[in-house]
Design an enzyme around this catalytic site. Structure first.
Site, PDB file in Angstrom:
ATOM      1  N   GLU A 103       0.839  -1.210   0.000  1.00  0.00           N
ATOM      2  CA  GLU A 103       0.000   0.000   0.000  1.00  0.00           C
ATOM      3  C   GLU A 103       0.874   1.260   0.000  1.00  0.00           C
ATOM      4  O   GLU A 103       0.539   2.256  -0.645  1.00  0.00           O
ATOM      5  CB  GLU A 103      -0.946  -0.023   1.203  1.00  0.00           C
ATOM      6  CG  GLU A 103      -1.969  -1.159   1.072  1.00  0.00           C
ATOM      7  CD  GLU A 103      -2.898  -1.228   2.259  1.00  0.00           C
ATOM      8  OE1 GLU A 103      -2.491  -1.839   3.263  1.00  0.00           O
ATOM      9  OE2 GLU A 103      -4.000  -0.669   2.203  1.00  0.00           O
ATOM     10  N   GLU A 123      -3.827  -9.009   3.920  1.00  0.00           N
ATOM     11  CA  GLU A 123      -4.547  -8.584   5.136  1.00  0.00           C
ATOM     12  C   GLU A 123      -5.726  -9.491   5.452  1.00  0.00           C
ATOM     13  O   GLU A 123      -6.027  -9.756   6.616  1.00  0.00           O
ATOM     14  CB  GLU A 123      -5.053  -7.141   4.981  1.00  0.00           C
ATOM     15  CG  GLU A 123      -3.972  -6.079   5.104  1.00  0.00           C
ATOM     16  CD  GLU A 123      -3.336  -5.693   3.775  1.00  0.00           C
ATOM     17  OE1 GLU A 123      -3.384  -6.509   2.837  1.00  0.00           O
ATOM     18  OE2 GLU A 123      -2.783  -4.578   3.680  1.00  0.00           O
TER      19      GLU A 123
HETATM   20  C1  LIG Z   1      -3.339  -0.031  10.458  1.00  0.00           C
HETATM   21  C2  LIG Z   1      -3.384  -0.386   9.058  1.00  0.00           C
HETATM   22  C3  LIG Z   1      -4.241  -1.537   8.793  1.00  0.00           C
HETATM   23  C4  LIG Z   1      -4.336  -2.133   7.674  1.00  0.00           C
HETATM   24  C5  LIG Z   1      -3.413  -1.958   6.585  1.00  0.00           C
HETATM   25  C6  LIG Z   1      -2.251  -2.821   6.638  1.00  0.00           C
HETATM   26  C7  LIG Z   1      -2.259  -4.018   7.212  1.00  0.00           C
HETATM   27  C8  LIG Z   1      -1.093  -4.887   7.133  1.00  0.00           C
HETATM   28  O1  LIG Z   1      -0.088  -4.581   6.527  1.00  0.00           O
HETATM   29  S1  LIG Z   1      -1.202  -6.316   7.984  1.00  0.00           S
HETATM   30  C9  LIG Z   1       0.334  -7.114   7.636  1.00  0.00           C
HETATM   31  C10 LIG Z   1       0.369  -7.644   6.252  1.00  0.00           C
HETATM   32  N1  LIG Z   1       1.572  -8.387   6.047  1.00  0.00           N
HETATM   33  C11 LIG Z   1       1.611  -9.701   6.124  1.00  0.00           C
HETATM   34  O2  LIG Z   1       0.643 -10.368   6.321  1.00  0.00           O
HETATM   35  C12 LIG Z   1       2.970 -10.328   5.966  1.00  0.00           C
HETATM   36  C13 LIG Z   1       3.245 -11.225   7.122  1.00  0.00           C
HETATM   37  N2  LIG Z   1       4.547 -11.838   7.014  1.00  0.00           N
HETATM   38  C14 LIG Z   1       4.813 -12.866   6.201  1.00  0.00           C
HETATM   39  O3  LIG Z   1       4.012 -13.320   5.437  1.00  0.00           O
HETATM   40  C15 LIG Z   1       6.183 -13.450   6.298  1.00  0.00           C
HETATM   41  O4  LIG Z   1       6.693 -13.169   7.557  1.00  0.00           O
HETATM   42  C16 LIG Z   1       7.167 -12.914   5.237  1.00  0.00           C
HETATM   43  C17 LIG Z   1       6.747 -13.445   3.853  1.00  0.00           C
HETATM   44  C18 LIG Z   1       7.224 -11.406   5.221  1.00  0.00           C
HETATM   45  C19 LIG Z   1       8.592 -13.431   5.556  1.00  0.00           C
HETATM   46  O5  LIG Z   1       8.556 -14.842   5.674  1.00  0.00           O
HETATM   47  P1  LIG Z   1       9.792 -15.641   6.275  1.00  0.00           P
HETATM   48  O6  LIG Z   1      11.033 -15.175   5.650  1.00  0.00           O
HETATM   49  O7  LIG Z   1       9.434 -17.092   6.183  1.00  0.00           O
HETATM   50  O8  LIG Z   1       9.902 -15.210   7.790  1.00  0.00           O
HETATM   51  P2  LIG Z   1       8.880 -15.417   8.972  1.00  0.00           P
HETATM   52  O9  LIG Z   1       7.507 -15.550   8.488  1.00  0.00           O
HETATM   53  O10 LIG Z   1       9.391 -16.483   9.866  1.00  0.00           O
HETATM   54  O11 LIG Z   1       8.983 -14.006   9.705  1.00  0.00           O
HETATM   55  C20 LIG Z   1      10.195 -13.583  10.325  1.00  0.00           C
HETATM   56  C21 LIG Z   1       9.849 -12.805  11.578  1.00  0.00           C
HETATM   57  O12 LIG Z   1       9.185 -11.610  11.195  1.00  0.00           O
HETATM   58  C22 LIG Z   1       7.947 -11.486  11.878  1.00  0.00           C
HETATM   59  N3  LIG Z   1       7.019 -10.777  10.989  1.00  0.00           N
HETATM   60  C23 LIG Z   1       6.781 -11.021   9.697  1.00  0.00           C
HETATM   61  N4  LIG Z   1       5.916 -10.118   9.214  1.00  0.00           N
HETATM   62  C24 LIG Z   1       5.613  -9.301  10.232  1.00  0.00           C
HETATM   63  C25 LIG Z   1       4.759  -8.163  10.346  1.00  0.00           C
HETATM   64  N5  LIG Z   1       4.054  -7.691   9.305  1.00  0.00           N
HETATM   65  N6  LIG Z   1       4.661  -7.581  11.531  1.00  0.00           N
HETATM   66  C26 LIG Z   1       5.371  -8.026  12.608  1.00  0.00           C
HETATM   67  N7  LIG Z   1       6.200  -9.103  12.554  1.00  0.00           N
HETATM   68  C27 LIG Z   1       6.314  -9.705  11.367  1.00  0.00           C
HETATM   69  C28 LIG Z   1       7.527 -12.934  12.124  1.00  0.00           C
HETATM   70  O13 LIG Z   1       6.613 -13.029  13.151  1.00  0.00           O
HETATM   71  C29 LIG Z   1       8.871 -13.551  12.476  1.00  0.00           C
HETATM   72  O14 LIG Z   1       9.149 -13.170  13.788  1.00  0.00           O
HETATM   73  P3  LIG Z   1       9.754 -14.197  14.842  1.00  0.00           P
HETATM   74  O15 LIG Z   1      11.053 -14.652  14.287  1.00  0.00           O
HETATM   75  O16 LIG Z   1       9.873 -13.435  16.101  1.00  0.00           O
HETATM   76  O17 LIG Z   1       8.794 -15.326  14.949  1.00  0.00           O
END
Ligand SMILES: CC/C=C\C/C=C/C(=O)SCCNC(=O)CCNC(=O)[C@H](O)C(C)(C)COP(=O)(O)OP(=O)(O)OC[C@H]1O[C@@H](n2cnc3c(N)ncnc32)[C@H](O)[C@@H]1OP(=O)(O)O
Length: 716
Positions: A103, A123
């Site tokens: 976005e 999302e």
């Molecule tokens: C207020 C506004 C409201 C609405 C608009 C916007 C909303 C959003 O943006 S909601 C978030 C949308 N994003 C996602 O859904 C992406 C989520 N993440 C993933 O799909 C994956 O993590 C990845 C493809 C980005 C990376 O995959 P990979 O390399 O396999 O790593 P991990 O999945 O193991 O993630 C590593 C580590 O990062 C943390 N993490 C990933 N994304 C987020 C995030 N968006 N916010 C916070 N943390 C995130 C994940 O939990 C892992 O953390 P740990 O190692 O501590 O477990």
């Protein structure tokens, strides 16, 4: 945070910095606001590039912040401010641009990506919608049909697909920041009006595409709110001016944010990650146990499960020796497996399946592999025979795994020369498709063996969960009281349809009876016979081994009704192998005769009771499992149920659901049902549940810590 640098010439580079995925935390948003202001004010800057640190553009809003109050600058005005800049702004996308990350990129005037980047608006999978303008800008850029697909499925797309759809302006195999810098230098000074997506008209919904989509989404979503809200947001985009569309987006987002479903789905996101950080009661864990590299494996037994496991292994690039001692089965499998592999590789977008498979009828041929997965029929004496053979054939140090759905891993380990190298790998059918893998450690399994099986599961794309060795492990152990209650409900007056409808209304893709027909009723029948619960010589009473027992499913099997495969089970089908379940008068007559024979008076049973009896009995067993340390935490159980047993993801998982219902309420209803059915031990509330209620029902995230403390103080 976000850093600012001025590159030689006149380009400002803004770099998002929030490892590991540069999520848009309050600090990052503040950093963006500040650096964009700086670029705007600097007269020497003519254009701007926004990129992410460490090869990742941005993984979206910071999901961890959703649990607390909103701090820092909000996303929507921040993105509007970028769009309004009168110097060209380009997003340089590497790694991922997901959710709020995409976005943000849609608010930039140009988008340049590396060819390996992944983009998407996931999302919906977190119970939300693209609420930072994505639901309004994306259809203006790529049209309603494509936007509908991306927003309602949340799927990640490749840079190539994004370019084709018109989301990207350029894709490169080279350094994406360099390319973006070159790009903005080239376009500096050109008019930007047509690049501000919020100012463009949205194509109208001429063919009522969105009305039709709404009907489909409502049917498919089984009670999930977010997909419906996503379509509503697109309807607003198609019918309202941008500003009003944004108001609708905000209103829908607020509703979703406040729903229990968003909390459940965000919990499910994190549980999937928590289970990868496994730990065993011995203290061995993911960060202190090394996995062995595996390049050559063998699968013994090429029935349905074995074939799927061969395909799953081959897809990771592992060479597989596929062994089947029955010549007919081997011939069939050597035809079927390559075709399955081709299909699955195609489905995953892989050109050629990478692994090499060799077929053999000779168990000696596994002597050179590093890991064997036994997948023969679920029969202890047969499995013991195979393990005795394997331990003499395989070279020392080979890992021996059993694909069993509930047999004792320790017994299998006991007949081998290296019991430490034995673990269970419980796959779910079809094994090359289903996401769940239970990795079962016995008392003697070494940390290395567990680490290797967990790592292998990850390579196969599975959600792997380490579980203790008890009958049925975690998933099937909890299924037992659930199935038992369903049968008791039939005895008391419900029909299979009533039970299934209540469960499907809750969100399961299939109710318990439809599911049993699909899996085959003979599976449970055989297990009950082996347990001495039914079969020749066992009296046909409703009490067996000191507790209430329903012989109903045994009698259905005795009538030759084994489910879909025989065209008859709890339902009738068009013929053997038929898929469409229809109510069967035979079943109703049979149930009436059964009740009459046992002096049971049928009563009308409300869907609420059906849900309570089935789900709370299952949840109660989940507490027993935690108490027995057969699962490390509630997230493990929840991941197992979401990925392997069709538990609706928007209810988080059985243990999360218990927390949402309220532990006090679950305890009170279990006490009530146990009082009415004292001969059903599964309804007796677990000690752990009682203890949690006694200390004030802490949230699910605190249970693991509580259980560990209780164990130290011997309260459990
Ligand atoms: C207020 C506004 C409201 C609405 C608009 C916007 C909303 C959003 O943006 S909601 C978030 C949308 N994003 C996602 O859904 C992406 C989520 N993440 C993933 O799909 C994956 O993590 C990845 C493809 C980005 C990376 O995959 P990979 O390399 O396999 O790593 P991990 O999945 O193991 O993630 C590593 C580590 O990062 C943390 N993490 C990933 N994304 C987020 C995030 N968006 N916010 C916070 N943390 C995130 C994940 O939990 C892992 O953390 P740990 O190692 O501590 O477990």
């Amino acid at each position: 945070m976000a850093t600012y640098s001025r590159l030689p010439g006149s380009v400002a580079l803004i770099t998002l910095q929030n490892p590991p995925v540069n999520a848009l935390s309050a600090a990052v948003r503040q950093g963006i606001v500040d650096t964009v202001q700086r670029a705007l004010k600097d007269p020497k800057v003519t254009s701007v590039v926004i990129c992410g640190q460490n090869g990742k553009f941005c993984g979206g809003a910071d999901i961890r912040e959703f649990a607390g109050p909103m701090l820092g600058p909000p996303l929507v005005p921040m993105i509007h401010a970028i769009e309004a800049v009168d110097k060209p702004v380009a997003a340089a996308i590497e790694g991922v641009a997901l959710g709020g990350g995409l976005e943000l990129a849609l608010g930039c005037h140009y988008r340049i990506a590396h060819s390996k980047a992944l983009l998407g608006l996931p999302e919906v999978t977190l119970g939300l919608l693209p609420g930072a303008g994505g639901s309004q800008r994306l259809p203006r850029l790529i049209g309603l049909t494509a936007a509908l697909d991306l927003i309602t499925t949340g799927r990640h797309i490749s840079a190539a697909e994004a370019l084709k759809l018109g989301i990207l302006d350029q894709v490169t195999d080279n350094n994406v920041v360099d390319q973006a810098v070159e790009f903005v230098r080239r376009v500096a000074g050109q008019p930007l009006d047509s690049r501000r997506l919020s100012t463009l008209p949205c194509p109208p919904d001429v063919d009522s595409l969105l009305d039709k989509a709404m009907v489909k989404v409502r049917q498919r979503s089984r009670g999930a709110l977010a997909p419906v809200a996503c379509v509503q947001a697109l309807m607003a985009a198609a019918s309202l001016p941008y500003t009003q569309g944004m108001e609708k987006e905000r209103e829908l987002l607020t509703t979703l944010f406040n729903s229990g479903q968003a909390r459940a789905l965000q919990y499910a996101f994190f549980s999937q990650r928590v289970v990868g950080k496994w730990s065993l009661p011995s203290g061995a864990s993911w960060d202190n146990s090394a996995a062995r590299p595996i390049s050559k494996a063998a699968v013994i037994g090429l029935g349905t499960m074995g074939r799927g496991i061969v395909v799953a292994l081959a897809l990771t690039g592992i060479s597989v020796v596929a062994v089947e001692t029955q010549e007919k089965q081997l011939a069939e499998a050597s035809q079927a497996v390559p075709a399955m592999l081709q299909r699955e590789a195609g489905r995953r977008g892989l050109a050629t399946p990478p692994g090499v498979i060799s077929f053999s009828s000779n168990l000696q041929d596994v002597s050179e592999v590093e890991l064997v997965i036994e997948a023969v029929f679920e029969d202890m004496s047969l499995k013991l025979q195979v393990f005795r053979h394997l331990t003499s054939v395989c070279r020392p140090g080979t890992l021996l795994c059993s694909n069993t759905s509930g047999l004792d891993i320790d017994q299998l380990a006991a007949v081998t020369q290296s019991p430490g190298l034995v673990v269970g790998m419980h796959f779910f059918a079809p094994a090359h498709v289903m996401k769940l893998l239970e990795v079962v450690y016995g008392p003697r399994s070494s940390p290395e063996a567990v680490a290797t099986a967990m790592q292998l599961g990850k390579r196969m794309g599975k959600v792997s969960v380490a579980v203790g060795n008890c009958p049925g492990f975690v998933g099937n152990r909890m299924l037992k009281p659930y199935l038992e209650q369903a049968n008791f409900l039939l005895e008391e007056g419900a029909t299979p349809q009533q039970v299934d409808e209540a469960l499907e209304e809750f969100g399961f893709p299939m109710g318990v009876f439809r599911m049993s027909d699909l899996s085959g009723l003979d599976v449970g029948w055989r297990i009950r016979k082996e347990a001495g619960l039914t079969g020749p010589g066992v009296e046909s009473t409703r009490t067996r081994q000191g507790r209430r027992y329903s012989p109903l499913p045994d009698q259905v099997c005795e009538a030759g009704r084994l489910g879909q495969k025989t065209g008859r089970g709890w339902y009738q089908y068009d013929g053997p192998g038929g898929r469409v379940a229809r109510s069967d008068p035979w079943v109703h007559i049979f149930l009436e005769a059964y009740r009459a024979e046992h002096d049971l008076v049928a009563r009308s049973i409300a869907p609420e009771e059906i849900l309570e009896r089935c789900l709370y009995a299952l949840i109660n067993e989940g507490f027993n499992i935690l108490q027995d340390a057969m699962a490390a935490g509630p997230e493990d159980i929840d991941a197992i149920y979401v990925f392997g047993y069709g538990w609706p993801r928007h209810h988080g998982g059985p243990m999360f659901h218990a927390g949402q219902v309220g532990l006090g309420r679950i305890l009170e209803r279990l006490q009530h049902h146990h009082h009415n059915h004292p001969d059903v031990p599964h309804l007796k509330p677990s000690t752990l549940l009682r203890r949690l209620v006694a200390v004030g029902s802490p949230p699910v995230q605190k249970w693991r810590e509580f259980i560990n403390k209780e164990r130290v103080h011997s309260q459990l």
